[in-house]
Design a protein around this motif. Structure first.
Motif, PDB file in Angstrom:
ATOM      1  N   LEU A 145       0.807  -1.218   0.000  1.00  0.00           N
ATOM      2  CA  LEU A 145       0.000   0.000   0.000  1.00  0.00           C
ATOM      3  C   LEU A 145       0.843   1.273   0.000  1.00  0.00           C
ATOM      4  CD1 LEU A 145      -2.657  -1.221   2.566  1.00  0.00           C
ATOM      5  CD2 LEU A 145      -3.088  -0.729   0.142  1.00  0.00           C
ATOM      6  N   LEU A 146       2.079   1.158   0.500  1.00  0.00           N
ATOM      7  CA  LEU A 146       2.975   2.313   0.573  1.00  0.00           C
ATOM      8  C   LEU A 146       4.297   1.961  -0.117  1.00  0.00           C
ATOM      9  CD1 LEU A 146       2.304   3.212   4.324  1.00  0.00           C
ATOM     10  CD2 LEU A 146       1.442   4.463   2.323  1.00  0.00           C
ATOM     11  N   PRO A 147       4.284   1.742  -1.414  1.00  0.00           N
ATOM     12  CA  PRO A 147       5.476   1.250  -2.122  1.00  0.00           C
ATOM     13  C   PRO A 147       6.664   2.209  -2.083  1.00  0.00           C
ATOM     14  CG  PRO A 147       3.792   1.963  -3.679  1.00  0.00           C
ATOM     15  CD  PRO A 147       3.145   1.967  -2.327  1.00  0.00           C
ATOM     16  N   ASP A 148       6.411   3.487  -1.831  1.00  0.00           N
ATOM     17  CA  ASP A 148       7.512   4.451  -1.832  1.00  0.00           C
ATOM     18  C   ASP A 148       8.138   4.644  -0.450  1.00  0.00           C
ATOM     19  OD1 ASP A 148       7.124   4.927  -4.548  1.00  0.00           O
ATOM     20  OD2 ASP A 148       5.620   6.473  -4.164  1.00  0.00           O
ATOM     21  N   ALA A 149       7.528   4.065   0.574  1.00  0.00           N
ATOM     22  CA  ALA A 149       8.054   4.214   1.937  1.00  0.00           C
ATOM     23  C   ALA A 149       9.241   3.280   2.148  1.00  0.00           C
ATOM     24  CB  ALA A 149       6.962   3.915   2.954  1.00  0.00           C
ATOM     25  N   ASP A 150      10.228   3.728   2.936  1.00  0.00           N
ATOM     26  CA  ASP A 150      11.378   2.862   3.186  1.00  0.00           C
ATOM     27  C   ASP A 150      11.003   1.775   4.197  1.00  0.00           C
ATOM     28  OD1 ASP A 150      12.198   3.651   6.029  1.00  0.00           O
ATOM     29  OD2 ASP A 150      12.283   5.589   5.034  1.00  0.00           O
ATOM     30  N   ASP A 151      11.823   0.744   4.229  1.00  0.00           N
ATOM     31  CA  ASP A 151      11.503  -0.445   5.022  1.00  0.00           C
ATOM     32  C   ASP A 151      11.470  -0.152   6.512  1.00  0.00           C
ATOM     33  OD1 ASP A 151      10.987  -3.360   4.669  1.00  0.00           O
ATOM     34  OD2 ASP A 151      12.688  -3.538   6.037  1.00  0.00           O
ATOM     35  N   VAL A 152      12.327   0.759   6.967  1.00  0.00           N
ATOM     36  CA  VAL A 152      12.342   1.103   8.394  1.00  0.00           C
ATOM     37  C   VAL A 152      11.020   1.744   8.797  1.00  0.00           C
ATOM     38  CG1 VAL A 152      13.427   2.533  10.157  1.00  0.00           C
ATOM     39  CG2 VAL A 152      14.850   1.350   8.462  1.00  0.00           C
ATOM     40  N   LYS A 153      10.508   2.634   7.955  1.00  0.00           N
ATOM     41  CA  LYS A 153       9.237   3.291   8.242  1.00  0.00           C
ATOM     42  C   LYS A 153       8.099   2.272   8.256  1.00  0.00           C
ATOM     43  CE  LYS A 153       5.970   6.776   6.618  1.00  0.00           C
ATOM     44  NZ  LYS A 153       5.679   7.809   5.587  1.00  0.00           N
ATOM     45  N   ILE A 154       8.106   1.350   7.294  1.00  0.00           N
ATOM     46  CA  ILE A 154       7.057   0.332   7.231  1.00  0.00           C
ATOM     47  C   ILE A 154       7.103  -0.558   8.469  1.00  0.00           C
ATOM     48  CG2 ILE A 154       6.240  -1.703   5.999  1.00  0.00           C
ATOM     49  CD1 ILE A 154       5.576   0.825   4.563  1.00  0.00           C
ATOM     50  N   ALA A 155       8.306  -0.932   8.888  1.00  0.00           N
ATOM     51  CA  ALA A 155       8.448  -1.779  10.078  1.00  0.00           C
ATOM     52  C   ALA A 155       7.892  -1.070  11.310  1.00  0.00           C
ATOM     53  CB  ALA A 155       9.915  -2.149  10.286  1.00  0.00           C
ATOM     54  N   LEU A 156       8.190   0.215  11.427  1.00  0.00           N
ATOM     55  CA  LEU A 156       7.679   0.989  12.558  1.00  0.00           C
ATOM     56  C   LEU A 156       6.159   1.113  12.492  1.00  0.00           C
ATOM     57  CD1 LEU A 156       8.207   2.679  15.066  1.00  0.00           C
ATOM     58  CD2 LEU A 156       8.575   4.659  13.589  1.00  0.00           C
ATOM     59  N   LEU A 157       5.625   1.345  11.309  1.00  0.00           N
ATOM     60  CA  LEU A 157       4.178   1.457  11.146  1.00  0.00           C
ATOM     61  C   LEU A 157       3.476   0.155  11.505  1.00  0.00           C
ATOM     62  CD1 LEU A 157       3.860   3.460   7.794  1.00  0.00           C
ATOM     63  CD2 LEU A 157       3.172   4.230  10.070  1.00  0.00           C
ATOM     64  N   SER A 158       4.040  -0.964  11.068  1.00  0.00           N
ATOM     65  CA  SER A 158       3.390  -2.246  11.348  1.00  0.00           C
ATOM     66  C   SER A 158       3.392  -2.546  12.838  1.00  0.00           C
ATOM     67  CB  SER A 158       4.076  -3.373  10.564  1.00  0.00           C
ATOM     68  OG  SER A 158       5.410  -3.583  11.001  1.00  0.00           O
ATOM     69  N   ARG A 159       4.502  -2.260  13.525  1.00  0.00           N
ATOM     70  CA  ARG A 159       4.562  -2.483  14.985  1.00  0.00           C
ATOM     71  C   ARG A 159       3.597  -1.545  15.707  1.00  0.00           C
ATOM     72  NH1 ARG A 159      10.227  -2.774  14.191  1.00  0.00           N
ATOM     73  NH2 ARG A 159      10.505  -0.698  15.085  1.00  0.00           N
ATOM     74  N   THR A 160       3.557  -0.289  15.261  1.00  0.00           N
ATOM     75  CA  THR A 160       2.665   0.681  15.899  1.00  0.00           C
ATOM     76  C   THR A 160       1.204   0.273  15.735  1.00  0.00           C
ATOM     77  OG1 THR A 160       4.236   2.479  15.535  1.00  0.00           O
ATOM     78  CG2 THR A 160       1.954   3.089  15.951  1.00  0.00           C
ATOM     79  N   LEU A 161       0.840  -0.117  14.521  1.00  0.00           N
ATOM     80  CA  LEU A 161      -0.541  -0.504  14.245  1.00  0.00           C
ATOM     81  C   LEU A 161      -0.954  -1.712  15.068  1.00  0.00           C
ATOM     82  CD1 LEU A 161      -3.126  -0.129  12.666  1.00  0.00           C
ATOM     83  CD2 LEU A 161      -2.100  -1.361  10.742  1.00  0.00           C
ATOM     84  N   PHE A 162      -0.095  -2.722  15.092  1.00  0.00           N
ATOM     85  CA  PHE A 162      -0.440  -3.931  15.839  1.00  0.00           C
ATOM     86  C   PHE A 162      -0.441  -3.662  17.339  1.00  0.00           C
ATOM     87  CE2 PHE A 162      -1.664  -8.075  16.220  1.00  0.00           C
ATOM     88  CZ  PHE A 162      -1.384  -8.882  15.125  1.00  0.00           C
ATOM     89  N   SER A 163       0.505  -2.869  17.811  1.00  0.00           N
ATOM     90  CA  SER A 163       0.553  -2.548  19.239  1.00  0.00           C
ATOM     91  C   SER A 163      -0.693  -1.790  19.671  1.00  0.00           C
ATOM     92  CB  SER A 163       1.801  -1.723  19.557  1.00  0.00           C
ATOM     93  OG  SER A 163       2.979  -2.456  19.296  1.00  0.00           O
ATOM     94  N   ALA A 164      -1.145  -0.863  18.821  1.00  0.00           N
ATOM     95  CA  ALA A 164      -2.348  -0.098  19.140  1.00  0.00           C
ATOM     96  C   ALA A 164      -3.573  -0.995  19.161  1.00  0.00           C
ATOM     97  CB  ALA A 164      -2.537   1.028  18.128  1.00  0.00           C
ATOM     98  N   VAL A 165      -3.682  -1.883  18.185  1.00  0.00           N
ATOM     99  CA  VAL A 165      -4.796  -2.837  18.159  1.00  0.00           C
ATOM    100  C   VAL A 165      -4.774  -3.703  19.416  1.00  0.00           C
ATOM    101  CG1 VAL A 165      -5.697  -4.883  16.981  1.00  0.00           C
ATOM    102  CG2 VAL A 165      -5.041  -2.867  15.650  1.00  0.00           C
ATOM    103  N   HIS A 166      -3.582  -4.161  19.783  1.00  0.00           N
ATOM    104  CA  HIS A 166      -3.452  -4.963  21.000  1.00  0.00           C
ATOM    105  C   HIS A 166      -3.923  -4.188  22.223  1.00  0.00           C
ATOM    106  CE1 HIS A 166      -1.703  -7.540  24.113  1.00  0.00           C
ATOM    107  NE2 HIS A 166      -1.213  -6.437  24.635  1.00  0.00           N
ATOM    108  N   GLY A 167      -3.521  -2.936  22.325  1.00  0.00           N
ATOM    109  CA  GLY A 167      -3.898  -2.127  23.486  1.00  0.00           C
ATOM    110  C   GLY A 167      -5.400  -1.902  23.569  1.00  0.00           C
ATOM    111  N   ILE A 168      -6.029  -1.610  22.438  1.00  0.00           N
ATOM    112  CA  ILE A 168      -7.476  -1.392  22.413  1.00  0.00           C
ATOM    113  C   ILE A 168      -8.207  -2.656  22.858  1.00  0.00           C
ATOM    114  CG2 ILE A 168      -9.462  -0.952  20.927  1.00  0.00           C
ATOM    115  CD1 ILE A 168      -7.559   0.782  19.198  1.00  0.00           C
ATOM    116  N   ILE A 169      -7.769  -3.787  22.330  1.00  0.00           N
ATOM    117  CA  ILE A 169      -8.431  -5.054  22.667  1.00  0.00           C
ATOM    118  C   ILE A 169      -8.192  -5.425  24.118  1.00  0.00           C
ATOM    119  CG2 ILE A 169      -8.479  -7.524  22.186  1.00  0.00           C
ATOM    120  CD1 ILE A 169      -7.735  -6.818  19.271  1.00  0.00           C
ATOM    121  N   SER A 170      -6.940  -5.298  24.557  1.00  0.00           N
ATOM    122  CA  SER A 170      -6.590  -5.688  25.924  1.00  0.00           C
ATOM    123  C   SER A 170      -7.395  -4.902  26.946  1.00  0.00           C
ATOM    124  CB  SER A 170      -5.091  -5.477  26.155  1.00  0.00           C
ATOM    125  OG  SER A 170      -4.728  -5.868  27.465  1.00  0.00           O
ATOM    126  N   LEU A 171      -7.473  -3.592  26.771  1.00  0.00           N
ATOM    127  CA  LEU A 171      -8.248  -2.764  27.699  1.00  0.00           C
ATOM    128  C   LEU A 171      -9.741  -3.016  27.546  1.00  0.00           C
ATOM    129  CD1 LEU A 171      -6.328   0.631  27.506  1.00  0.00           C
ATOM    130  CD2 LEU A 171      -6.379  -0.978  29.418  1.00  0.00           C
TER     131      LEU A 171
END
Length: 211
Positions: A145-171
């Motif tokens: 979905l973000l072909p122009d983004a560098d891999d470091v940014k994508i890795a950070l986005l994926s961790r952030t997204l999953f961590s946020a989903v985890h937090g919403i569900i956990s609470l």
């Protein structure tokens, strides 16, 4: 009976007892939470001594870590089963699958994230890597979905997204606080993913996933 046969029988008995101990520990954690798990209770239910539990797993951390490994393996298997044809739908599917797994196995997932090793020993690297690999399953659709983004940014986005989903569900599933009804929690997850993807420019403003 020769020595080879006798050794084989001992190995089989040891293997069965190991499986039994793990199954008992998993059942207690699942039903009552990690804090309710006691080595004496596990040993008694397995019909063996506390020493036998330690001999099989090194210490009680070994039992808990074995359960945690199996939990993250089961989670990852479920997440890998999310269809990947459409990267946007895959992201929603990963979030919803995580919600479904968490709702069904809340105490087991809490054990994975809440367990602390005795004597402040470091958490095993292999389990940490397994958790990171599970979180990284949001990486491939974001790359598409973000072909122009560098891999470091994508890795950070994926961790952030999953961590946020985890937090919403956990609470949302935390019974000691104000638990959120399952359907409302599902809607909150969808709305969060909507907002996140709009912020990244993946979805148009005001749009969500068409279902």
């Amino acid at each position: 009976m020769n020595n080879v046969q006798e050794e084989s029988r001992r190995d089989q008995k040891k293997f069965r007892r190991r499986l039994q101990i793990v199954e008992i520990a998993r059942g207690i954690i699942s039903a009552k939470g990690l804090r309710s798990l006691k080595v004496r209770d596990v040993a008694e239910a397995a019909g063996c001594s506390v020493g036998s539990v330690y001999n099989e797993f090194g210490d009680f951390d070994g039992v808990i870590l074995t359960v945690n490994r199996e939990t993250v393996q089961a989670l990852t298997t479920r997440l890998r089963g999310v269809p990947a044809e459409d990267p946007v739908r895959q992201l929603y599917g990963l979030a919803e699958t995580y919600l479904d797994f968490f709702a069904a196995h809340a105490n087991l997932l809490r054990s994975l994230f809440e367990h602390r090793m005795e004597d402040d020993r470091p958490y095993p690297d292999d389990i940490l890597q397994m958790v990171m690999d599970a979180f990284a399953l949001m990486h491939p659709p974001l790359v598409r979905l973000l072909p122009d983004a560098d891999d470091v940014k994508i890795a950070l986005l994926s961790r952030t997204l999953f961590s946020a989903v985890h937090g919403i569900i956990s609470l949302g599933l935390e019974e000691r606080m104000v638990a959120v009804p399952s359907q409302m929690l599902r809607q909150q997850i969808e709305q969060f993913v909507d907002t996140h993807l709009r912020g990244l420019g993946i979805l148009p403003v005001g749009a969500g996933l068409s279902r």
